[in-house]
Design a protein around this motif. Structure first.
Motif, PDB file in Angstrom:
ATOM      1  N   GLY A   9     -54.941  26.309 111.543  1.00  0.00           N
ATOM      2  CA  GLY A   9     -55.377  25.964 110.376  1.00  0.00           C
ATOM      3  C   GLY A   9     -56.061  26.989 109.506  1.00  0.00           C
ATOM      4  N   ALA A  13     -62.380  25.272 106.827  1.00  0.00           N
ATOM      5  CA  ALA A  13     -63.143  25.562 108.299  1.00  0.00           C
ATOM      6  C   ALA A  13     -62.255  26.842 109.148  1.00  0.00           C
ATOM      7  CB  ALA A  13     -62.934  24.208 108.952  1.00  0.00           C
ATOM      8  N   GLU A  32     -51.490  29.433 110.071  1.00  0.00           N
ATOM      9  CA  GLU A  32     -51.397  28.378 109.131  1.00  0.00           C
ATOM     10  C   GLU A  32     -50.094  28.283 108.860  1.00  0.00           C
ATOM     11  OE1 GLU A  32     -53.230  26.619 106.899  1.00  0.00           O
ATOM     12  OE2 GLU A  32     -51.206  26.030 106.263  1.00  0.00           O
ATOM     13  N   LYS A  33     -49.683  26.945 108.757  1.00  0.00           N
ATOM     14  CA  LYS A  33     -48.191  26.476 108.576  1.00  0.00           C
ATOM     15  C   LYS A  33     -47.739  26.935 107.168  1.00  0.00           C
ATOM     16  CE  LYS A  33     -49.041  21.594 107.483  1.00  0.00           C
ATOM     17  NZ  LYS A  33     -48.718  20.338 108.040  1.00  0.00           N
ATOM     18  N   HIS A  34     -48.546  26.858 106.313  1.00  0.00           N
ATOM     19  CA  HIS A  34     -47.732  27.319 104.862  1.00  0.00           C
ATOM     20  C   HIS A  34     -47.697  28.670 104.746  1.00  0.00           C
ATOM     21  CE1 HIS A  34     -49.309  22.997 104.005  1.00  0.00           C
ATOM     22  NE2 HIS A  34     -48.273  23.176 103.337  1.00  0.00           N
ATOM     23  N   ARG A  39     -51.401  25.362  96.903  1.00  0.00           N
ATOM     24  CA  ARG A  39     -50.875  23.943  97.144  1.00  0.00           C
ATOM     25  C   ARG A  39     -51.662  22.927  96.506  1.00  0.00           C
ATOM     26  NH1 ARG A  39     -53.880  25.086 103.065  1.00  0.00           N
ATOM     27  NH2 ARG A  39     -52.211  26.968 102.542  1.00  0.00           N
ATOM     28  N   ARG A  42     -56.726  19.858  96.541  1.00  0.00           N
ATOM     29  CA  ARG A  42     -57.477  19.174  97.821  1.00  0.00           C
ATOM     30  C   ARG A  42     -58.790  19.304  97.687  1.00  0.00           C
ATOM     31  NH1 ARG A  42     -54.965  21.780 103.026  1.00  0.00           N
ATOM     32  NH2 ARG A  42     -56.433  23.462 102.334  1.00  0.00           N
ATOM     33  N   THR A  45     -64.462  21.912  95.062  1.00  0.00           N
ATOM     34  CA  THR A  45     -65.960  22.223  94.991  1.00  0.00           C
ATOM     35  C   THR A  45     -66.333  23.054  95.885  1.00  0.00           C
ATOM     36  OG1 THR A  45     -66.020  20.061  96.495  1.00  0.00           O
ATOM     37  CG2 THR A  45     -66.421  20.035  94.342  1.00  0.00           C
ATOM     38  N   VAL A 128     -48.212  25.223 114.400  1.00  0.00           N
ATOM     39  CA  VAL A 128     -48.536  24.726 115.565  1.00  0.00           C
ATOM     40  C   VAL A 128     -47.788  23.239 115.970  1.00  0.00           C
ATOM     41  CG1 VAL A 128     -50.254  24.200 117.469  1.00  0.00           C
ATOM     42  CG2 VAL A 128     -50.576  26.142 115.952  1.00  0.00           C
ATOM     43  N   ASP A 287     -62.219  18.665 109.121  1.00  0.00           N
ATOM     44  CA  ASP A 287     -61.485  17.385 109.096  1.00  0.00           C
ATOM     45  C   ASP A 287     -60.885  16.825 110.280  1.00  0.00           C
ATOM     46  OD1 ASP A 287     -62.255  16.981 106.406  1.00  0.00           O
ATOM     47  OD2 ASP A 287     -60.373  16.679 105.649  1.00  0.00           O
ATOM     48  N   GLY A 297     -67.630  14.117  97.434  1.00  0.00           N
ATOM     49  CA  GLY A 297     -66.916  15.431  97.486  1.00  0.00           C
ATOM     50  C   GLY A 297     -67.404  16.518  98.442  1.00  0.00           C
ATOM     51  N   GLY A 299     -66.500  17.007 101.759  1.00  0.00           N
ATOM     52  CA  GLY A 299     -65.585  17.413 102.872  1.00  0.00           C
ATOM     53  C   GLY A 299     -65.366  18.957 103.101  1.00  0.00           C
ATOM     54  N   ILE A 300     -65.302  19.686 101.945  1.00  0.00           N
ATOM     55  CA  ILE A 300     -65.192  21.170 102.155  1.00  0.00           C
ATOM     56  C   ILE A 300     -66.608  21.835 102.765  1.00  0.00           C
ATOM     57  CG2 ILE A 300     -64.991  23.426 100.993  1.00  0.00           C
ATOM     58  CD1 ILE A 300     -63.404  21.590  98.909  1.00  0.00           C
TER      59      ILE A 300
HETATM   60  C1  LIG Z   1     -56.494  15.221  97.121  1.00  0.00           C
HETATM   61  C2  LIG Z   1     -57.587  15.552  97.922  1.00  0.00           C
HETATM   62  C3  LIG Z   1     -59.052  15.699  97.059  1.00  0.00           C
HETATM   63  C4  LIG Z   1     -60.216  16.109  97.642  1.00  0.00           C
HETATM   64  N1  LIG Z   1     -61.273  16.366  97.148  1.00  0.00           N
HETATM   65  C5  LIG Z   1     -62.314  16.898  97.746  1.00  0.00           C
HETATM   66  C6  LIG Z   1     -63.498  17.500  96.754  1.00  0.00           C
HETATM   67  O1  LIG Z   1     -63.654  17.306  95.689  1.00  0.00           O
HETATM   68  N2  LIG Z   1     -64.459  18.033  97.396  1.00  0.00           N
HETATM   69  C7  LIG Z   1     -64.682  18.076  98.889  1.00  0.00           C
HETATM   70  O2  LIG Z   1     -65.497  18.608  99.298  1.00  0.00           O
HETATM   71  N3  LIG Z   1     -63.535  17.819  99.762  1.00  0.00           N
HETATM   72  C8  LIG Z   1     -62.472  17.257  99.052  1.00  0.00           C
HETATM   73  N4  LIG Z   1     -61.535  16.815  99.790  1.00  0.00           N
HETATM   74  C9  LIG Z   1     -61.428  17.167 101.249  1.00  0.00           C
HETATM   75  C10 LIG Z   1     -61.374  18.450 101.418  1.00  0.00           C
HETATM   76  O3  LIG Z   1     -60.253  19.126 101.307  1.00  0.00           O
HETATM   77  C11 LIG Z   1     -61.343  18.334 103.231  1.00  0.00           C
HETATM   78  O4  LIG Z   1     -62.462  17.974 103.741  1.00  0.00           O
HETATM   79  C12 LIG Z   1     -61.603  20.037 103.699  1.00  0.00           C
HETATM   80  O5  LIG Z   1     -60.372  20.751 102.898  1.00  0.00           O
HETATM   81  C13 LIG Z   1     -61.507  20.326 104.867  1.00  0.00           C
HETATM   82  O6  LIG Z   1     -61.402  21.310 105.635  1.00  0.00           O
HETATM   83  P1  LIG Z   1     -60.528  21.765 106.713  1.00  0.00           P
HETATM   84  O7  LIG Z   1     -60.510  23.139 106.822  1.00  0.00           O
HETATM   85  O8  LIG Z   1     -61.161  20.978 107.823  1.00  0.00           O
HETATM   86  O9  LIG Z   1     -58.973  21.162 106.838  1.00  0.00           O
HETATM   87  P2  LIG Z   1     -57.883  21.428 105.730  1.00  0.00           P
HETATM   88  O10 LIG Z   1     -58.433  21.815 104.281  1.00  0.00           O
HETATM   89  O11 LIG Z   1     -57.070  20.137 105.646  1.00  0.00           O
HETATM   90  O12 LIG Z   1     -57.432  22.525 106.224  1.00  0.00           O
HETATM   91  C14 LIG Z   1     -56.383  22.298 107.488  1.00  0.00           C
HETATM   92  C15 LIG Z   1     -55.344  23.566 107.358  1.00  0.00           C
HETATM   93  O13 LIG Z   1     -54.423  23.505 108.527  1.00  0.00           O
HETATM   94  C16 LIG Z   1     -53.065  23.798 108.113  1.00  0.00           C
HETATM   95  N5  LIG Z   1     -52.002  23.065 109.156  1.00  0.00           N
HETATM   96  C17 LIG Z   1     -52.321  21.602 109.295  1.00  0.00           C
HETATM   97  N6  LIG Z   1     -51.606  21.337 110.450  1.00  0.00           N
HETATM   98  C18 LIG Z   1     -50.985  22.665 111.128  1.00  0.00           C
HETATM   99  C19 LIG Z   1     -50.404  23.241 112.051  1.00  0.00           C
HETATM  100  N7  LIG Z   1     -49.699  22.116 112.991  1.00  0.00           N
HETATM  101  N8  LIG Z   1     -50.265  24.335 112.387  1.00  0.00           N
HETATM  102  C20 LIG Z   1     -50.669  25.431 111.373  1.00  0.00           C
HETATM  103  N9  LIG Z   1     -51.333  24.966 110.508  1.00  0.00           N
HETATM  104  C21 LIG Z   1     -51.722  23.495 110.101  1.00  0.00           C
HETATM  105  C22 LIG Z   1     -53.215  23.022 106.793  1.00  0.00           C
HETATM  106  O14 LIG Z   1     -51.894  23.702 106.039  1.00  0.00           O
HETATM  107  C23 LIG Z   1     -54.273  23.506 106.155  1.00  0.00           C
HETATM  108  O15 LIG Z   1     -54.305  24.741 105.416  1.00  0.00           O
HETATM  109  C24 LIG Z   1     -60.056  16.234  99.114  1.00  0.00           C
HETATM  110  C25 LIG Z   1     -59.171  16.124 100.071  1.00  0.00           C
HETATM  111  C26 LIG Z   1     -57.749  15.860  99.309  1.00  0.00           C
HETATM  112  C27 LIG Z   1     -56.551  15.572 100.317  1.00  0.00           C
END
Ligand SMILES: Cc1cc2nc3c(=O)[nH]c(=O)nc-3n(C[C@H](O)[C@H](O)[C@H](O)COP(=O)(O)OP(=O)(O)OC[C@H]3O[C@@H](n4cnc5c(N)ncnc54)[C@H](O)[C@@H]3O)c2cc1C
Length: 403
Positions: A9, A13, A32-34, A39, A42, A45, A128, A287, A297, A299-300
Motif C-alpha cells: 500500500g 502510512a 501499490e496497486k494503482h 485518484r 481521499r 489534510t 497483493v 487504516d 479529518g 485519518g491521514i
Molecule cells: C472520501 C474520503 C475522504 C477522506 N477525508 C479525509 C480528510 O479530510 N482528512 C483525513 O485525515 N482523512 C481523510 N480520509 C481518510 C484518509 O484517506 C485515510 O485515513 C488515510 O488515507 C489512511 O492512510 P493509509 O495509508 O493507512 O491508507 P490509504 O490511504 O487507504 O492507502 C492504502 C493504499 O494501499 C493501496 N492498496 C490497497 N489494496 C492494495 C493491494 N491489495 N495491493 C497493493 N496496494 C493496495 C491503495 O491503492 C492505497 O494507495 C478520507 C477518506 C475518504 C475515502
C-alpha cells in the motif's frame, strides 16, 4: 524477489514508513496497486504534526513549495449562529496551520524524496492478492503485475493497504467494529472570489454538510444516514441539488454543476480497529489497523504517526536482522492509546451530534458549550491540538544513513 521490508500500500502510512526505513538504511519495497498516486479525493489534510515531521526530516521548505492552502482557523454554522471552533495559531509546532494539499501531491513528494535512497523501491501496478506463510510466520506476499504474478519474500510484511486491507483479511486478524451512523457524499462545486473564506461545516435541521475551501472550488461532504444513498437517489438528483441550495443558499446558482450521480462519490464510513495489529512476520498500520471516522479529518494524521512510530521502533532491528513479536507489539502499544482516544471521541460525536441531527427535523440552535467558544477564544486551542497534533505526537528518531 527478496527484501527486508515489504510494505503493501502506497498511501500516507506506507509511503511515509517506506521513506523513513530507507533513510535509516533498511531495504524497502512499497507495493501499490494503482499506476500512480492520482485518484479520487481521499482527504487532503496535512496536519501541523505532519509538517513538523517534514521539518525534522529537513524537507519542510521544499514541501511547502508544492501547491497548498494554509488554514489557521476554522469554524462552522449551526442553525443561524456561526462559531469559530479551531485555532491552530498557538500550536507548539513550526507551522501553526493545517495545509490542504491534494493527496497525490503529498505522496508524489514522499516518493520523490524516497527515490534519493537506492534501497527504496516503489512498485506500482502491483496488487497483493495473498500472503506467503511458513510454519505460522508470514514470509512474503503474492501479487499480480502487468507482467504476470510475482512473489516477494521479506523479513517483515507491513499491511498499509487501507480500510479494505487484504493483508489483514488474509492474516486472519480479528476486527472490532465500532459502527458509524452515517455515510458521506463527496462532490465539488466551484468557488468564486467573492465567496467567504474558511473551512466550514454547516448544521441545519436534519442535515450536515462540510465545505472545504480549495481555492477555485469547494470540496463538499454531505452527510447522510448510513445506507441512505438509495433513498437519496430515489428522490432524484434535482431534489439533492435543492437540498444543498436550501442549506447553503449562495450555492444555489451552481448546484447545476452536479450533472449526474457520477459527480458524487459515496464514502461508506467505517470505524474499526484490529484487536492485534501483528503476527509473526507481519504488522498492520494506518487504516489497515484502524479505519477512522471522517470526523475531525484525522485519518491521514494517524496513519502517518503510526508510520513514524513503526520506523522508530523497527528500523534498527530490521537493519540488524529481523523484528521480533515483542518489537511488533511495541508498535501497537505505542499507537493503541491515540487510536482508542481518537476513535472514542469520534464515536461519542457520532452518537451525540450526527445521529441526533440526522434523526430530527427540529430547528437547531448553538448548544451552550459551543457558545463558550465564541466567548472564550482560548478554548479553540483544544480542538486545534487534538486535530493538529493528536493524542500522542511522534517525532523522527531514526538516523539518516545518507552518505
Ligand atoms: C472520501 C474520503 C475522504 C477522506 N477525508 C479525509 C480528510 O479530510 N482528512 C483525513 O485525515 N482523512 C481523510 N480520509 C481518510 C484518509 O484517506 C485515510 O485515513 C488515510 O488515507 C489512511 O492512510 P493509509 O495509508 O493507512 O491508507 P490509504 O490511504 O487507504 O492507502 C492504502 C493504499 O494501499 C493501496 N492498496 C490497497 N489494496 C492494495 C493491494 N491489495 N495491493 C497493493 N496496494 C493496495 C491503495 O491503492 C492505497 O494507495 C478520507 C477518506 C475518504 C475515502
Amino acid at each position: 524477489m527478496n527484501t527486508c521490508c515489504c510494505i503493501v500500500g502506497g498511501g500516507p502510512a506506507g509511503m511515509m514508513l517506506g521513506l523513513l526505513l530507507a533513510r535509516a538504511g533498511v531495504e524497502v519495497v512499497v507495493l501499490e496497486k494503482h499506476a500512480d498516486f492520482l485518484r479520487d479525493f481521499r482527504g487532503d489534510t496535512i496536519h501541523p504534526s505532519t509538517l513538523e515531521l517534514m521539518h525534522e526530516l529537513g524537507i519542510l521548505e521544499d514541501f511547502l513549495k508544492r501547491p497548498h492552502q494554509e488554514v489557521r482557523e476554522a469554524g462552522g454554522q449551526i442553525g443561524q449562529d456561526f462559531v469559530k471552533l479551531v485555532d491552530f495559531s498557538h500550536l507548539p509546532t513550526h507551522c501553526r496551520f493545517l495545509a490542504f494539499m491534494p493527496q497525490w501531491e503529498f505522496l508524489d513528494f514522499i516518493s520523490e524524496h524516497g527515490a534519493r535512497y537506492p534501497n527504496f523501491k516503489v512498485k506500482t501496478q502491483t496488487e497483493v492478492i495473498d500472503l506467503l506463510e511458513d510454519e505460522g510466520r508470514i514470509v512474503g506476499v503474492k501479487a499480480t503485475t502487468p507482467d504476470g504474478p510475482i512473489e516477494i519474500r521479506a523479513d517483515l510484511v507491513v499491511g498499509a493497504d487501507g480500510r479494505h486491507s487484504i493483508v489483514r483479511e488474509r492474516a486472519g486478524l480479528e476486527i472490532e467494529n465500532l459502527g458509524a451512523p452515517m455515510d458521506v457524499l463527496w462532490f465539488r462545486l466551484s468557488r468564486r472570489t467573492e465567496d467567504f473564506y474558511g473551512v466550514l461545516g454547516r448544521i441545519v435541521s436534519g442535515r450536515i454538510m462540510v465545505m472545504l475551501n480549495r481555492q477555485d472550488y469547494y470540496q463538499c461532504g454531505f452527510i447522510i444516514r448510513k445506507g441512505g444513498i438509495e433513498q437519496v437517489k430515489h428522490r432524484g438528483l434535482e431534489s439533492f441539488r435543492q437540498e444543498i441550495a436550501a442549506m447553503v443558499p449562495f450555492m444555489g446558482d451552481r448546484v447545476g454543476e452536479l450533472k449526474n450521480w457520477e459527480d458524487i462519490k459515496l464514502l461508506t464510513v467505517v470505524v474499526d480497529r484490529l484487536r492485534k495489529w501483528y503476527r509473526p512476520g507481519l504488522l498492520c498500520i494506518g487504516d489497515a489497523a484502524h479505519a477512522m471516522s471522517p470526523i475531525g479529518g484525522v485519518g491521514i494524521n494517524l496513519a502517518i504517526q503510526d508510520a513514524v512510530a513503526a520506523a522508530n521502533i523497527l528500523a534498527e532491528r530490521l537493519s540488524r536482522g529481523t523484528a521480533t513479536m515483542v518489537d511488533l507489539q511495541r508498535v501497537q502499544l505505542r499507537r493503541d492509546f491515540p487510536t482508542r482516544m481518537t476513535q472514542g471521541m469520534q464515536v461519542f460525536l457520532q452518537h451525540q451530534v450526527i445521529e441526533r441531527v440526522l434523526g430530527s427535523n427540529q430547528q437547531i440552535s448553538l448548544p451552550w458549550p459551543l457558545r463558550l467558544f465564541n466567548r472564550w477564544p482560548f478554548l479553540r486551542r483544544i480542538p486545534a491540538r487534538v486535530i493538529g497534533i493528536g493524542f500522542r505526537a511522534e517525532h523522527v528518531k531514526t538516523v539518516s544513513r545518507e552518505q
